[in-house]
Design a protein around this motif. Structure first.
Motif, PDB file in Angstrom:
ATOM      1  N   VAL A   1     -25.873  44.690  13.922  1.00  0.00           N
ATOM      2  CA  VAL A   1     -26.424  43.441  14.470  1.00  0.00           C
ATOM      3  C   VAL A   1     -25.395  42.322  14.402  1.00  0.00           C
ATOM      4  CG1 VAL A   1     -28.116  41.609  14.104  1.00  0.00           C
ATOM      5  CG2 VAL A   1     -28.845  43.991  14.020  1.00  0.00           C
ATOM      6  N   ILE A   2     -24.739  42.192  13.254  1.00  0.00           N
ATOM      7  CA  ILE A   2     -23.744  41.108  13.077  1.00  0.00           C
ATOM      8  C   ILE A   2     -22.569  41.304  14.036  1.00  0.00           C
ATOM      9  CG2 ILE A   2     -22.043  40.148  11.464  1.00  0.00           C
ATOM     10  CD1 ILE A   2     -24.196  40.810   9.239  1.00  0.00           C
ATOM     11  N   LEU A   3     -22.104  42.553  14.169  1.00  0.00           N
ATOM     12  CA  LEU A   3     -20.987  42.817  15.081  1.00  0.00           C
ATOM     13  C   LEU A   3     -21.381  42.518  16.533  1.00  0.00           C
ATOM     14  CD1 LEU A   3     -19.451  46.096  13.612  1.00  0.00           C
ATOM     15  CD2 LEU A   3     -18.614  43.763  13.373  1.00  0.00           C
ATOM     16  N   MET A   4     -22.600  42.868  16.900  1.00  0.00           N
ATOM     17  CA  MET A   4     -23.048  42.571  18.269  1.00  0.00           C
ATOM     18  C   MET A   4     -23.171  41.066  18.493  1.00  0.00           C
ATOM     19  SD  MET A   4     -23.106  45.079  20.247  1.00  0.00           S
ATOM     20  CE  MET A   4     -24.048  44.549  21.658  1.00  0.00           C
ATOM     21  N   LEU A   5     -23.573  40.342  17.464  1.00  0.00           N
ATOM     22  CA  LEU A   5     -23.664  38.882  17.589  1.00  0.00           C
ATOM     23  C   LEU A   5     -22.291  38.291  17.901  1.00  0.00           C
ATOM     24  CD1 LEU A   5     -26.028  37.943  14.631  1.00  0.00           C
ATOM     25  CD2 LEU A   5     -26.497  37.657  17.069  1.00  0.00           C
ATOM     26  N   ILE A   6     -21.284  38.768  17.166  1.00  0.00           N
ATOM     27  CA  ILE A   6     -19.922  38.263  17.406  1.00  0.00           C
ATOM     28  C   ILE A   6     -19.472  38.641  18.815  1.00  0.00           C
ATOM     29  CG2 ILE A   6     -17.506  38.351  16.642  1.00  0.00           C
ATOM     30  CD1 ILE A   6     -18.634  39.102  13.822  1.00  0.00           C
ATOM     31  N   HIS A   7     -19.784  39.892  19.208  1.00  0.00           N
ATOM     32  CA  HIS A   7     -19.362  40.322  20.539  1.00  0.00           C
ATOM     33  C   HIS A   7     -20.087  39.539  21.635  1.00  0.00           C
ATOM     34  CE1 HIS A   7     -18.968  43.501  23.866  1.00  0.00           C
ATOM     35  NE2 HIS A   7     -17.859  42.808  23.796  1.00  0.00           N
ATOM     36  N   GLN A   8     -21.335  39.186  21.396  1.00  0.00           N
ATOM     37  CA  GLN A   8     -22.066  38.414  22.398  1.00  0.00           C
ATOM     38  C   GLN A   8     -21.481  37.012  22.546  1.00  0.00           C
ATOM     39  OE1 GLN A   8     -25.767  39.728  20.602  1.00  0.00           O
ATOM     40  NE2 GLN A   8     -26.566  40.111  22.628  1.00  0.00           N
ATOM     41  N   PHE A   9     -20.984  36.473  21.466  1.00  0.00           N
ATOM     42  CA  PHE A   9     -20.271  35.191  21.549  1.00  0.00           C
ATOM     43  C   PHE A   9     -19.035  35.347  22.438  1.00  0.00           C
ATOM     44  CE2 PHE A   9     -16.480  33.006  19.889  1.00  0.00           C
ATOM     45  CZ  PHE A   9     -16.797  31.704  20.230  1.00  0.00           C
ATOM     46  N   ILE A  10     -18.299  36.451  22.238  1.00  0.00           N
ATOM     47  CA  ILE A  10     -17.102  36.709  23.046  1.00  0.00           C
ATOM     48  C   ILE A  10     -17.483  36.866  24.517  1.00  0.00           C
ATOM     49  CG2 ILE A  10     -15.229  38.370  23.462  1.00  0.00           C
ATOM     50  CD1 ILE A  10     -15.455  39.040  20.391  1.00  0.00           C
ATOM     51  N   THR A  11     -18.551  37.635  24.776  1.00  0.00           N
ATOM     52  CA  THR A  11     -18.972  37.870  26.158  1.00  0.00           C
ATOM     53  C   THR A  11     -19.504  36.598  26.794  1.00  0.00           C
ATOM     54  OG1 THR A  11     -19.574  40.096  25.448  1.00  0.00           O
ATOM     55  CG2 THR A  11     -20.297  39.439  27.629  1.00  0.00           C
ATOM     56  N   PHE A  12     -20.119  35.748  25.996  1.00  0.00           N
ATOM     57  CA  PHE A  12     -20.532  34.433  26.495  1.00  0.00           C
ATOM     58  C   PHE A  12     -19.308  33.690  27.031  1.00  0.00           C
ATOM     59  CE2 PHE A  12     -21.177  29.899  26.196  1.00  0.00           C
ATOM     60  CZ  PHE A  12     -22.474  29.705  26.619  1.00  0.00           C
ATOM     61  N   GLY A  13     -18.214  33.756  26.279  1.00  0.00           N
ATOM     62  CA  GLY A  13     -16.975  33.117  26.728  1.00  0.00           C
ATOM     63  C   GLY A  13     -16.454  33.716  28.019  1.00  0.00           C
ATOM     64  N   PHE A  14     -16.526  35.061  28.135  1.00  0.00           N
ATOM     65  CA  PHE A  14     -16.086  35.739  29.356  1.00  0.00           C
ATOM     66  C   PHE A  14     -16.875  35.259  30.565  1.00  0.00           C
ATOM     67  CE2 PHE A  14     -13.968  39.205  26.934  1.00  0.00           C
ATOM     68  CZ  PHE A  14     -12.829  39.299  27.699  1.00  0.00           C
ATOM     69  N   ALA A  15     -18.193  35.132  30.395  1.00  0.00           N
ATOM     70  CA  ALA A  15     -19.046  34.751  31.518  1.00  0.00           C
ATOM     71  C   ALA A  15     -18.940  33.271  31.850  1.00  0.00           C
ATOM     72  CB  ALA A  15     -20.503  35.116  31.207  1.00  0.00           C
ATOM     73  N   SER A  16     -18.753  32.445  30.821  1.00  0.00           N
ATOM     74  CA  SER A  16     -18.771  30.995  31.062  1.00  0.00           C
ATOM     75  C   SER A  16     -17.408  30.433  31.463  1.00  0.00           C
ATOM     76  CB  SER A  16     -19.288  30.255  29.821  1.00  0.00           C
ATOM     77  OG  SER A  16     -18.483  30.538  28.695  1.00  0.00           O
ATOM     78  N   THR A  17     -16.312  31.093  31.080  1.00  0.00           N
ATOM     79  CA  THR A  17     -14.977  30.555  31.380  1.00  0.00           C
ATOM     80  C   THR A  17     -14.747  30.356  32.886  1.00  0.00           C
ATOM     81  OG1 THR A  17     -14.044  31.426  29.334  1.00  0.00           O
ATOM     82  CG2 THR A  17     -12.488  30.926  31.094  1.00  0.00           C
ATOM     83  N   PRO A  18     -15.118  31.325  33.767  1.00  0.00           N
ATOM     84  CA  PRO A  18     -14.965  31.054  35.204  1.00  0.00           C
ATOM     85  C   PRO A  18     -15.793  29.850  35.663  1.00  0.00           C
ATOM     86  CG  PRO A  18     -15.287  33.391  34.837  1.00  0.00           C
ATOM     87  CD  PRO A  18     -15.557  32.709  33.533  1.00  0.00           C
ATOM     88  N   LEU A  19     -16.962  29.656  35.041  1.00  0.00           N
ATOM     89  CA  LEU A  19     -17.763  28.467  35.374  1.00  0.00           C
ATOM     90  C   LEU A  19     -17.038  27.191  34.965  1.00  0.00           C
ATOM     91  CD1 LEU A  19     -21.337  29.606  34.242  1.00  0.00           C
ATOM     92  CD2 LEU A  19     -20.511  29.377  36.587  1.00  0.00           C
ATOM     93  N   TYR A  20     -16.373  27.256  33.815  1.00  0.00           N
ATOM     94  CA  TYR A  20     -15.583  26.094  33.377  1.00  0.00           C
ATOM     95  C   TYR A  20     -14.490  25.779  34.399  1.00  0.00           C
ATOM     96  CZ  TYR A  20     -17.615  27.073  28.714  1.00  0.00           C
ATOM     97  OH  TYR A  20     -18.456  27.302  27.654  1.00  0.00           O
ATOM     98  N   PHE A  21     -13.829  26.849  34.891  1.00  0.00           N
ATOM     99  CA  PHE A  21     -12.757  26.649  35.883  1.00  0.00           C
ATOM    100  C   PHE A  21     -13.303  25.962  37.139  1.00  0.00           C
ATOM    101  CE2 PHE A  21     -10.409  30.686  34.228  1.00  0.00           C
ATOM    102  CZ  PHE A  21      -9.860  29.950  33.198  1.00  0.00           C
ATOM    103  N   VAL A  22     -14.448  26.457  37.624  1.00  0.00           N
ATOM    104  CA  VAL A  22     -15.043  25.879  38.839  1.00  0.00           C
ATOM    105  C   VAL A  22     -15.360  24.404  38.614  1.00  0.00           C
ATOM    106  CG1 VAL A  22     -17.049  25.939  40.380  1.00  0.00           C
ATOM    107  CG2 VAL A  22     -15.974  28.079  39.662  1.00  0.00           C
ATOM    108  N   TRP A  23     -15.964  24.108  37.473  1.00  0.00           N
ATOM    109  CA  TRP A  23     -16.335  22.724  37.146  1.00  0.00           C
ATOM    110  C   TRP A  23     -15.096  21.837  37.073  1.00  0.00           C
ATOM    111  CZ3 TRP A  23     -19.829  19.251  37.487  1.00  0.00           C
ATOM    112  CH2 TRP A  23     -19.864  18.146  36.641  1.00  0.00           C
ATOM    113  N   GLU A  24     -14.029  22.345  36.448  1.00  0.00           N
ATOM    114  CA  GLU A  24     -12.774  21.582  36.352  1.00  0.00           C
ATOM    115  C   GLU A  24     -12.224  21.271  37.744  1.00  0.00           C
ATOM    116  OE1 GLU A  24     -11.420  23.883  32.247  1.00  0.00           O
ATOM    117  OE2 GLU A  24     -10.238  24.131  34.075  1.00  0.00           O
ATOM    118  N   LYS A  25     -12.311  22.260  38.643  1.00  0.00           N
ATOM    119  CA  LYS A  25     -11.799  22.046  40.001  1.00  0.00           C
ATOM    120  C   LYS A  25     -12.657  21.030  40.748  1.00  0.00           C
ATOM    121  CE  LYS A  25      -9.754  26.648  40.185  1.00  0.00           C
ATOM    122  NZ  LYS A  25      -9.887  28.043  40.631  1.00  0.00           N
TER     123      LYS A  25
END
Length: 479
Positions: free
Chosen positions: A312-336
């Motif tokens: 459970v703890i390892l999946m929590l950390i990985h979900q944080f990482i995957t959150f970053g993967f999914a949200s980073t392109p959104l950050y790029f779009v917003w910056e543009k």
């Protein structure tokens, strides 16, 4: 012919120059520096880890639920089928990226401080209408992809600490995941991708072994799926979603020192992901059968012990990482959009990205339906973003003889004919429109509405066990 040859050589030189600059930049960080080792990634291996890690996060925990909806045989066949389909469309995206970049290099466009994104590829190759379509589907998918990670975090932590309800945990993890605004780009996910895949691997094999050791202890374990069409196609669209993790393919490619080497990476990542998803789904469904129909999170059925808590703890950390993967392109779009994409300050960039996190947080609180939301997103968004749009875009980009003749990337060795490419792409478009979007959309939306009717919007604790009367011996079993 000579001018074409010169232009081609200029492009190749341009790619090599940029790769050389990246290697130099990499060299500046090297000499065994910790920064280079953990932070500055752009190799083929980094891209493989990014693809594999991003492809199978919390969805690993919902696949046994899908098996209970559609049965063992369909579950295995559709995992293989959609994995291959997803690998093919990721290949198409990589080809279109190279085509777009090659054309832009001819115009002497400088990508030094600019991250190419999928909607820009569509715009450059097919025009503004395609840009709008690509942007709408991709951003909405990534938005809900981030939402799903937050819901997954709250669902998982509850199985370690149920003193707080899942909604409260969503508030807490929303704040934690907001720290992803500090990670500048996919260059900087080297250590996270590596760790993320290791964590998912541990969790997958924990589920497999724990289910086998647990065995069919409940008397008369039944495996009645598939029973209803709604459930069958809800499960199928969750699998379609599983192998549709390449909404960030272009960003991962752009982070590579040599993007042309990307072509087969997604397929190789998918083959590894099979070793995680198929054994764990099969073992869990064998052990628990129809019980999974009301337990969309696989953790909920396994006995609480140190191994489960670790997973459970390892999946929590990985979900944080995957959150970053999914949200980073959104950050790029917003910056543009706000003309801040060129800023070099990490803190300023983090500050201007924060408004993107707020709607993600809010939607995770409104729709906490772990499992059913994956299927709805798969049918309505992934079907277009990951399968239909890339296949159609490839067909239209190369519809003229001159475009095919001057293509930056020719058809692959195993399908050397352009006609063959069109047949495969046409099949994907028709199949996914009818089965994925059409029937899958009907099934997953019906199931999603059923969750709203059963639990309500802003549900405080989705699929939590009902409190049992306190007994002298303790507080009752954990689920």
């Amino acid at each position: 012919m000579a001018p074409e040859k010169q232009a081609e050589e200029a492009i190749i030189q341009s790619f090599e120059t940029e790769a050389g600059e990246a290697e130099e930049e990499k060299g500046d960080h090297s000499k065994f520096s910790l920064t280079s080792l953990l932070w500055h990634g752009g190799s083929v291996y980094d891209a493989w880890f990014s693809c594999a890690s991003n492809q199978v996060a919390q969805v690993l925990l919902t696949l046994p639920y899908s098996f209970s909806q559609m049965g063992m045989v369909s579950g295995i066949i559709l995992q293989v089928f959609y994995g291959l389909l997803g690998s093919w469309t990721a290949y198409l995206i990589s080809v279109l990226y190279i085509e777009y970049r090659t054309r832009k290099e001819k115009e002497n466009f400088n990508f030094k401080n600019h991250v190419i994104q999928w909607f820009e590829v569509l715009d450059g190759l097919l025009g503004p209408t395609w840009k709008v379509i690509g942007l709408a589907f991709n951003c909405t998918f990534l938005l809900f992809g981030s939402v799903i990670q937050l819901i997954g975090c709250a669902s998982n932590i509850y199985y370690i600490n149920d003193d707080m309800d899942k909604r409260t945990w969503t508030y807490i993890f929303g704040a934690c995941c907001a720290t992803s605004v500090f990670i500048p780009s996919f260059h900087n996910y080297r250590v996270w991708s590596f760790l993320g895949l290791g964590m998912t691997t541990f969790t997958a094999w924990y589920l497999t072994i724990a289910a086998i050791l647990h065995g069919q202890v409940v008397e008369g374990v039944t495996h009645s799926g598939p029973k209803k069409l709604v459930l069958y196609f809800t499960g199928a669209t969750n699998i379609l979603y599983t192998f549709g993790g390449h909404a960030v393919t272009v960003e991962i490619m752009h982070a590579m020192w040599k993007p042309k080497k990307f072509k087969s990476i997604y397929l190789l990542a998918t083959l590894y992901v099979y070793t995680l998803t198929i054994p764990s789904s099969v073992a869990m469904y064998w052990a628990f059968g129809d019980q999974l129909l009301t337990h969309s999170n696989a953790f909920s059925l396994l006995p609480r012990d140190g191994w489960r808590d670790t997973a459970v703890i390892l999946m929590l950390i990985h979900q944080f990482i995957t959150f970053g993967f999914a949200s980073t392109p959104l950050y790029f779009v917003w910056e543009k959009v706000i003309k801040m994409h060129d800023t070099q300050s990490i803190f300023l960039r983090a500050l201007i990205r924060l408004p993107v996190v707020v709607p993600i947080w809010f939607l995770a609180i409104i729709f906490p339906f772990f499992g059913p939301i994956n299927s709805a997103v798969g049918a309505l968004l992934v079907s277009f973003t990951v399968y239909i749009i890339p296949a159609l875009a490839h067909m239209i980009t190369y519809k003229s003889a001159s475009a095919r003749k001057n293509a930056a990337e020719k058809p692959p060795f195993f399908l050397p004919s352009w006609t063959g490419m069109y047949i495969v792409n046409g099949f994907i478009v028709v199949w996914v429109i009818i089965v994925g979007f059409g029937i899958g959309g009907w099934a997953s939306v019906t199931n999603f509405i059923n969750q709203i009717d059963t639990f309500g919007l802003f549900a405080k604790c989705y699929q939590c066990p009902k409190p049992e009367p306190a007994s002298p011996g303790g507080s009752g079993p954990h689920h």
